[in-house]
Structures are given as structure tokens and as C-alpha cells.
Write a protein that holds these residues in place. Structure first.
Motif, PDB file in Angstrom:
ATOM      1  N   VAL A   1     -81.274 -74.930   6.063  1.00 42.52           N
ATOM      2  CA  VAL A   1     -82.335 -75.217   5.083  1.00 42.52           C
ATOM      3  C   VAL A   1     -83.495 -74.241   5.287  1.00 42.52           C
ATOM      4  N   GLY A   2     -83.803 -73.975   6.551  1.00 44.01           N
ATOM      5  CA  GLY A   2     -84.845 -72.988   6.846  1.00 44.01           C
ATOM      6  C   GLY A   2     -84.474 -71.605   6.338  1.00 44.01           C
ATOM      7  N   ALA A   3     -83.198 -71.251   6.430  1.00 53.89           N
ATOM      8  CA  ALA A   3     -82.746 -69.950   5.929  1.00 53.89           C
ATOM      9  C   ALA A   3     -82.907 -69.859   4.417  1.00 53.89           C
ATOM     10  N   GLU A   4     -82.551 -70.944   3.724  1.00 49.61           N
ATOM     11  CA  GLU A   4     -82.705 -70.942   2.260  1.00 49.61           C
ATOM     12  C   GLU A   4     -84.170 -70.867   1.873  1.00 49.61           C
ATOM     13  N   LEU A   5     -85.014 -71.570   2.631  1.00 52.66           N
ATOM     14  CA  LEU A   5     -86.444 -71.546   2.343  1.00 52.66           C
ATOM     15  C   LEU A   5     -87.017 -70.146   2.569  1.00 52.66           C
ATOM     16  N   PHE A   6     -86.527 -69.453   3.602  1.00 47.14           N
ATOM     17  CA  PHE A   6     -86.960 -68.075   3.846  1.00 47.14           C
ATOM     18  C   PHE A   6     -86.606 -67.178   2.657  1.00 47.14           C
ATOM     19  N   CYS A   7     -85.388 -67.313   2.151  1.00 49.28           N
ATOM     20  CA  CYS A   7     -84.981 -66.508   0.988  1.00 49.28           C
ATOM     21  C   CYS A   7     -85.854 -66.809  -0.227  1.00 49.28           C
ATOM     22  N   SER A   8     -86.126 -68.103  -0.454  1.00 51.04           N
ATOM     23  CA  SER A   8     -86.943 -68.492  -1.610  1.00 51.04           C
ATOM     24  C   SER A   8     -88.372 -67.965  -1.488  1.00 51.04           C
ATOM     25  N   LEU A   9     -88.972 -68.100  -0.311  1.00 52.80           N
ATOM     26  CA  LEU A   9     -90.339 -67.633  -0.112  1.00 52.80           C
ATOM     27  C   LEU A   9     -90.443 -66.116  -0.228  1.00 52.80           C
ATOM     28  N   THR A  10     -89.402 -65.407   0.231  1.00 54.61           N
ATOM     29  CA  THR A  10     -89.403 -63.943   0.119  1.00 54.61           C
ATOM     30  C   THR A  10     -89.434 -63.514  -1.342  1.00 54.61           C
ATOM     31  N   CYS A  11     -88.574 -64.129  -2.154  1.00 49.84           N
ATOM     32  CA  CYS A  11     -88.531 -63.777  -3.583  1.00 49.84           C
ATOM     33  C   CYS A  11     -89.800 -64.234  -4.306  1.00 49.84           C
ATOM     34  N   PHE A  12     -90.314 -65.401  -3.933  1.00 47.37           N
ATOM     35  CA  PHE A  12     -91.527 -65.923  -4.575  1.00 47.37           C
ATOM     36  C   PHE A  12     -92.750 -65.064  -4.237  1.00 47.37           C
ATOM     37  N   SER A  13     -92.827 -64.584  -2.997  1.00 43.28           N
ATOM     38  CA  SER A  13     -94.017 -63.861  -2.536  1.00 43.28           C
ATOM     39  C   SER A  13     -94.125 -62.476  -3.139  1.00 43.28           C
ATOM     40  N   TRP A  14     -93.004 -61.797  -3.385  1.00 45.57           N
ATOM     41  CA  TRP A  14     -93.083 -60.396  -3.825  1.00 45.57           C
ATOM     42  C   TRP A  14     -92.561 -60.150  -5.240  1.00 45.57           C
ATOM     43  N   GLN A  15     -91.637 -60.993  -5.716  1.00 45.00           N
ATOM     44  CA  GLN A  15     -91.142 -60.858  -7.089  1.00 45.00           C
ATOM     45  C   GLN A  15     -90.694 -59.426  -7.394  1.00 45.00           C
ATOM     46  N   LYS A  16     -90.027 -58.795  -6.448  1.00 45.60           N
ATOM     47  CA  LYS A  16     -89.534 -57.431  -6.596  1.00 45.60           C
ATOM     48  C   LYS A  16     -88.029 -57.395  -6.326  1.00 45.60           C
ATOM     49  N   ASN A  17     -87.392 -56.340  -6.864  1.00 46.69           N
ATOM     50  CA  ASN A  17     -85.948 -56.200  -6.643  1.00 46.69           C
ATOM     51  C   ASN A  17     -85.623 -56.040  -5.157  1.00 46.69           C
ATOM     52  N   TRP A  18     -86.493 -55.318  -4.434  1.00 48.36           N
ATOM     53  CA  TRP A  18     -86.202 -55.118  -3.014  1.00 48.36           C
ATOM     54  C   TRP A  18     -86.258 -56.442  -2.251  1.00 48.36           C
TER      55      TRP A  18
END
Length: 660
Positions: free
Chosen positions: A57-74
Motif C-alpha cells: 500500500v505504501g508503494a502504491e501511495l508513493f507512485c500516486s504521490l509522485t504523479c500527483f506532485s509533478w504531473q509530468k511524463n518523467w
């Protein structure tokens, strides 16, 4: 229909990272569910999966926060790669858990990097033997891999909002509280070692083991100034006693591959029938409480031939070619005029075996590559043992000088393939592995009987010491474990050891004292007439009358695997990863069922752990000091690597074909 399929595809692309993590979680939970059912502990299953839920669950949350924080393709690519790594590890762990009953650690995949050819051959062979499993595993994997690279090439950033993240957090917190509550209710006073182990999440243990390894490696590096110095062949002289047999008696050592006494009629009347081994016990010395120093062939071979503990490390450092040979029974006898040879039916490339044989001082090496009939090969590693008998006899007949030779079997190694000529009418390729294994034990016994008979035609067996010793055993579900890599129980540690010499040993002798494979070399040297009192072996003369109770250490092979020591009939096991110590009284509990368990922070565990850890550190062997990694020609047809903890060997046949 096409429109709906496109919507599904777009949805999967947008939420690819989260879906991959969900796949990792499903894989882990299903594997643990399978094992809970298999070992009849379904009631404890909730307690086993809490840490899985937390980490994934922590891993999924990390992925979600990464995409939410930067909103970039990278950012989407980073999340996707991270999710793929987590999922890959989860699949490896699930397979390892189902196959062996233990949690996987990063050390499991280390051999894929330092010996990729051999390891992928093993994986390929097992998949070829199980086509249904291969299709079930490789099919979805290929689809998932294609999907991963498609999304990685053109990622879609998930449309996360603050509300999405808040909702996720609330759901995850509720889920974890519920899981923790259920897990606490599932605990019982009858908790066992397997329950304690499986309560830890494999990903959590993987991360922990990496840091433990870094700390240990740093400790090892700090100890370099006090690094272990092993006796070398040209630096030690062992004097002869007044009464001596040296030069008058030959020595034949046979090392059994993975044969467990508990799988024979010695300990189980319903198991493999081994009349020749029984005859050795009735006509010579039988050590009924012998244990290997390590659950790994290279380590065991080193201990057997040197009387010293091997390096307690997950590598083949003993096979890294050195400028000078180790002091071994081969080098000692060679200095007294003996010819020496090492024959094995296994592939010589595996674990860089010619490098080890060279370091032990043998003059000749014979492996599967030297067997003329390739049809006798068995699986990825082994060959028909009977194919060794004629080459051994031919080598003996080359000279009248006294000789010392070692013969290492291989047929009883996984994947337990039986030679066609030894298959009975009821044999089936679908037989359970344990059925094949026991049949191979009987096959090995027949090989030993034929070997002894044929040796009697080319040399005087009355003036030959015939020694049979096991490298390690094999587990088939005892303690809910399979194989031998990380198993500290007697189904893997306990081995056969017999010595037959009609002129020296004129009656049957059974020795129940706890002994170890490090005792083989000092015992045989003393039997031949050497005075070993000042030799300072780790082992002792196991035939002596006044053996004191001593600590006999042992270790499983993989990093962070269990290790411990025998003290008389008491057995102490320290599990590094789970920080848990177990003590068994084998005089009362030979099956190792009712041990005393001590978890971390207990005084008893700390005392035992320190002893085991200090032993592991002190036994570390450093790589040879060479200017660079290179290959040297060892024996006629073998090139071996130097200056490495994971050496390699290459078969390079240089003998030219005869001219016509």
C-alpha cells in the motif's frame, strides 16, 4: 465491443503503476494463502499479510504521490518503473515461497548476476520439465512486459487531484487498522517459527537484509587487517608417527551429493534401501552423528579436504584461483609421493569447480565434459555416475605409485533425473520429486557397490582406505521446507560418514559422538600415521577416545540465512533475518519439533547470536591478491578466473585431434 475494449486499454494505461502494484499484492497474498493451506495454518494467515499490506500500500501511495506532485511524463515513468520492480520482486518471492517454504531475499537472485549461464540453464531446465507452469508463468509475464514497455514509451499522467489522495489515505488507514486488528486476533500461544517468519513481509525483509548486508560487509572490511590466514601447502609440515601406513595405503574418498540419511532405511524403514552403505557400517567405522559445515557443495568440499571451516559467505571464494594451494589432504599426501585426482560426474563449469580442485592441490580433474557419451548427461548438471568407473580405473592403472582420489556424485542433485537403464517398470516422469530422489539414492548405492568391486580389480582394497561422506542432505517438506539452501535442520545438515579399511579397521565401530565434515581430513591423516597434534586444524581426529564436547558451527549458504552450532546433542540456530534463536535437544527431540524459541532482545538470544556472528566474521576468506581479474589455464582443458568472490570456469579443449 471495440469501443469498450479501447476504454479498458486507456484505463489500464492511465492507472498502469497502481494496477501493477495491485498485481504484486495479489501475487504475494495468494502465495501466502497457498502456504497457509499447505501447512494447515489458515487461522494465522491474517497475521502473515499485515506487513505485505503496509509495504505494498505504501508503494502504491508513493507512485500516486509522485504523479500527483509533478504531473509530468518523467514522473509517470518513474512511478511505472518503481511499480514494475516491486511487482517483479513479488513474483520472485511468490515462486520461491511456493517452492521452498521460505521467504526470498535479494541474495536469491545474486547468482543470476555472477553465474548467469549456469543459473538460466537451471531455470530453463525446470521450465522445460513443467510446460504447464512455464506457459502459466511466461505467458502473462510476456503480456505484462509488452504492456509495460508500451506504456513506458508513451506514458499517460494519471489525473490525480487532492481529493484522490485524501480518499486513498482514508481507505488505506481503515484497511490497515482492520488488517492489524484481525492479525492480532489470529495470534495464538502455539505460535511457531514458520508463523513468526511468514509474519514478516518479503519486501520489508528484502530492504532490511540489504542494510544488514551493507553493515556486515563494512564490518568485514574493517576486519581486513585481521583477516583470516589459512594454512598453505608449502608452509606446513605434518610429521609422521613411528607407526605409519603412509605410502603403503591408498585413499579413495567418495562425496555423496545431497543424500540425506533420513531418506534411507538407516532411519526410516519405508525409505530407500541402501545395502552397500549398510555393509560399510557393518564392516568399518560408522559416524552416526555427523553434520556438514554448510548446506552447499563447494563449502562442504573445502571443509572435507582441508579440515578447516569454509568462508561463511554466499559465493564461491574457495574456487578463486590462488598462486599457492591450500593445505589439504591432497597436498599433504602429494608431498609424500602420492598421485592425486578428482573425478566428478557434474558439469565442471558449475561453481567453477576446477578452480577449487586446483586450490586443493589435485593433479588431475575429470568432469562431465570429459565423459565421452553425452547421452549419459542428466539435466543441467549431472551425469550417470557409472560413467566415472572406467576412467577412474584407467587412471589408477597408469602407475604403481600410491594414490589419493576423490569422486563426487551428482545424479541425486535436483532435478532428480534417473538414468534410463535404472528406471523400474513403474517409473513415471510425473512421479513426485521425493519418489525420484529416493530411487536415486538406491541408484547411488548400486554405483558405490559397483565402484568398490571394480576398484578391487585394479588395486588392493585391503590396503585402501575407502571413505564415504555426504556434502549435505535434502528437504522434502520436513519443517515445511524444500531443497537445502536456507535450511538449518537435520534433514539437510546430517550426513553419512563411513570409513572402511579391512587391515586397519578389523571390526565394526559405531561412533555416536557429534562430529563434523571438518573432522574428515585430520581423522584420515591420523589413520595413515600422521601426527596432527600441532597441525591446528579446525577439525579433530574423530577416532580419538577422548573427544571433548565442543562447538561445531554450521551455516546455510545464502546471505542472512540461518546459522548456528552443535554442542553435544544440543543444537543452536540463529536466524539473522528474523532475529530469532531456536534451541533443540536432539537427544529428546531428534525430529526438531519442540524447540525453544527466543525472539530478539532476549538475553539468551543475544549471547548465542554474538557467538554465531563472530564466527561468521572470523571465517570470511578474502579474495586472492592479483593485479587484475584474468583467466588462467588450470589442468589441460580448463580456464579459471582469479581475483573474484564469484569465479568462473571455461572448458577449452586444447588437445588436438590425431592427424590422419
Amino acid at each position: 465491443m471495440i469501443l469498450e475494449f479501447k476504454k479498458i486499454c486507456d484505463f489500464c494505461k492511465i492507472w498502469a503503476a497502481s494496477l501493477i502494484i495491485i498485481g504484486a499484492l495479489a501475487c504475494t497474498l495468494l502465495a501466502k494463502l497457498y502456504w497457509a493451506i499447505h501447512v494447515h495454518r489458515l487461522g494465522q494467515y491474517p497475521g502473515w499479510i499485515v506487513a505485505d499490506l503496509i509495504v505494498l500500500v505504501g508503494a502504491e501511495l508513493f507512485c500516486s504521490l509522485t504523479c500527483f506532485s509533478w504531473q509530468k511524463n518523467w514522473a509517470a515513468r518513474v512511478a511505472l518503473v518503481f511499480a514494475a520492480l516491486v511487482c517483479t520482486w513479488s513474483v520472485i518471492n511468490a515462486g520461491w515461497l511456493i517452492a521452498t517454504g521460505t521467504q526470498a531475499l535479494p541474495a536469491v537472485i545474486a547468482p543470476l548476476f555472477f553465474d548467469p549461464v549456469s543459473r538460466f540453464r537451471i531455470v530453463g531446465h525446470h521450465l522445460a520439465m513443467r510446460p504447464f507452469v512455464a506457459v502459466a508463468l511466461l505467458g502473462p509475464s510476456a503480456i505484462a512486459l509488452a504492456f509495460f514497455f508500451t506504456v513506458l514509451k508513451k506514458p499517460i499522467v494519471p489525473p490525480f487531484t487532492k481529493k484522490h489522495i485524501q480518499t486513498r489515505l482514508i481507505i488505506y488507514i481503515i484497511l490497515l487498522i482492520a488488517a492489524g486488528t484481525i492479525a492480532k486476533l489470529s495470534l495464538t500461544n502455539a505460535d511457531t517459527k514458520i508463523s513468526a517468519e511468514l509474519r514478516y513481509n518479503s519486501q520489508f525483509k528484502a530492504i532490511k537484509s540489504i542494510f544488514v548486508n551493507i553493515r556486515r560487509d563494512n564490518n568485514h572490511r574493517n576486519l581486513q587487517k585481521d583477516s583470516r590466514i589459512l594454512p598453505l601447502a608449502d608452509e606446513t609440515k605434518i610429521p609422521l608417527q613411528t607407526h605409519k601406513y603412509i605410502g603403503k595405503y591408498n585413499l579413495v574418498m567418495v562425496v555423496l551429493e545431497g543424500i540425506a540419511p533420513g531418506q534411507t532405511k538407516f532411519l526410516d524403514p519405508n525409505s530407500a534401501n541402501v545395502p552397500f552403505l549398510a555393509s560399510l557400517g557393518n564392516e568399518g567405522v560408522s559416524f552416526t552423528n555427523c553434520r556438514t559445515v554448510a548446506t552447499h557443495t563447494t563449502k562442504a568440499l573445502f571443509a572435507i579436504h582441508t579440515g578447516e571451516y569454509p568462508s561463511v559467505s554466499q559465493d564461491y571464494i574457495e574456487a578463486s584461483v590462488r598462486e599457492k594451494n591450500y593445505r589439504s589432504i591432497a597436498t599433504i599426501l602429494k608431498s609424500c609421493g602420492y598421485r592425486t585426482a578428482f573425478f566428478q560426474s557434474a558439469d565442471g563449469i558449475f561453481e567453477a569447480r576446477p578452480g577449487l580442485v586446483n586450490n586443493l592441490g589435485f593433479e588431475k580433474f575429470f568432469a562431465r565434459q570429459d565423459i565421452a557419451d553425452a547421452n549419459s548427461y542428466l539435466g543441467y548438471l549431472a551425469a550417470d555416475e557409472f560413467e566415472l568407473i572406467q576412467p577412474v580405473c584407467d587412471w589408477i592403472k597408469q602407475s604403481d605409485k600410491p594414490f589419493m582420489l576423490t569422486i563426487l556424485g551428482s545424479a541425486s542433485h535436483d532435478p532428480y533425473e534417473i538414468p534410463d537403464k535404472y528406471k523400474d517398470p513403474n517409473y513415471s516422469d510425473d512421479d513426485e520429486p521425493e519418489v525420484k530422489y529416493r530411487r536415486l539414492i538406491e541408484y547411488t548405492d548400486a554405483f558405490l557397490a559397483d565402484l568398490y568391486k571394480k576398484l578391487g580389480k585394479v588395486t588392493n582394497m585391503d590396503k585402501t582406505i575407502f571413505c564415504v561422506i555426504g556434502d549435505h542432505g535434502e528437504a522434502f517438506g520436513q519443517h515445511d521446507r524444500y531443497g537445502h539452501a536456507r535450511i538449518p535442520y537435520d534433514e539437510v545438515l546430517k550426513v553419512f560418514w563411513f570409513i572402511k579399511s579391512p587391515k586397519m579397521i578389523k571390526r565394526s565401530v559405531k561412533i555416536d559422538t557429534t562430529v563434523s565434515s571438518i573432522d574428515v581430513t585430520p581423522t584420515l591423516l591420523n589413520l595413515l600415521g600422521f601426527d596432527i597434534t600441532e597441525a591446528d586444524f579446525d577439525g579433530i581426529n574423530a577416532l580419538a577416545q577422548d573427544i571433548l564436547v565442543r562447538k561445531l558451527f554450521f551455516s546455510t549458504w545464502m546471505k542472512n540465512g540461518p546459522a548456528g552450532f552443535m554442542l553435544g546433542r544440543e543444537k543452536f540456530i540463529y536466524d539473522t533475518t528474523n532475529e530469532m534463536m531456536t534451541v533443540f535437544d536432539l537427544s529428546q527431540d531428534p525430529a526438531e519439533i519442540n524447540g525453544q524459541f527466543f525472539m530478539k532482545n532476549s538475553a539468551d538470544m543475544a549471547m548465542t547470536a554474538d557467538k554465531v556472528i563472530n564466527w561468521q566474521r572470523q571465517m570470511l576468506i578474502t579474495p586472492p591478491v592479483n593485479s587484475k581479474e584474468e583467466y588462467q589455464r588450470i589442468f589441460d582443458n580448463w580456464l579459471c578466473q582469479t581475483n573474484s568472490r564469484e569465479p568462473r570456469a571455461v572448458y577449452d579443449k586444447i588437445k588436438s585431434e590425431p592427424k590422419r
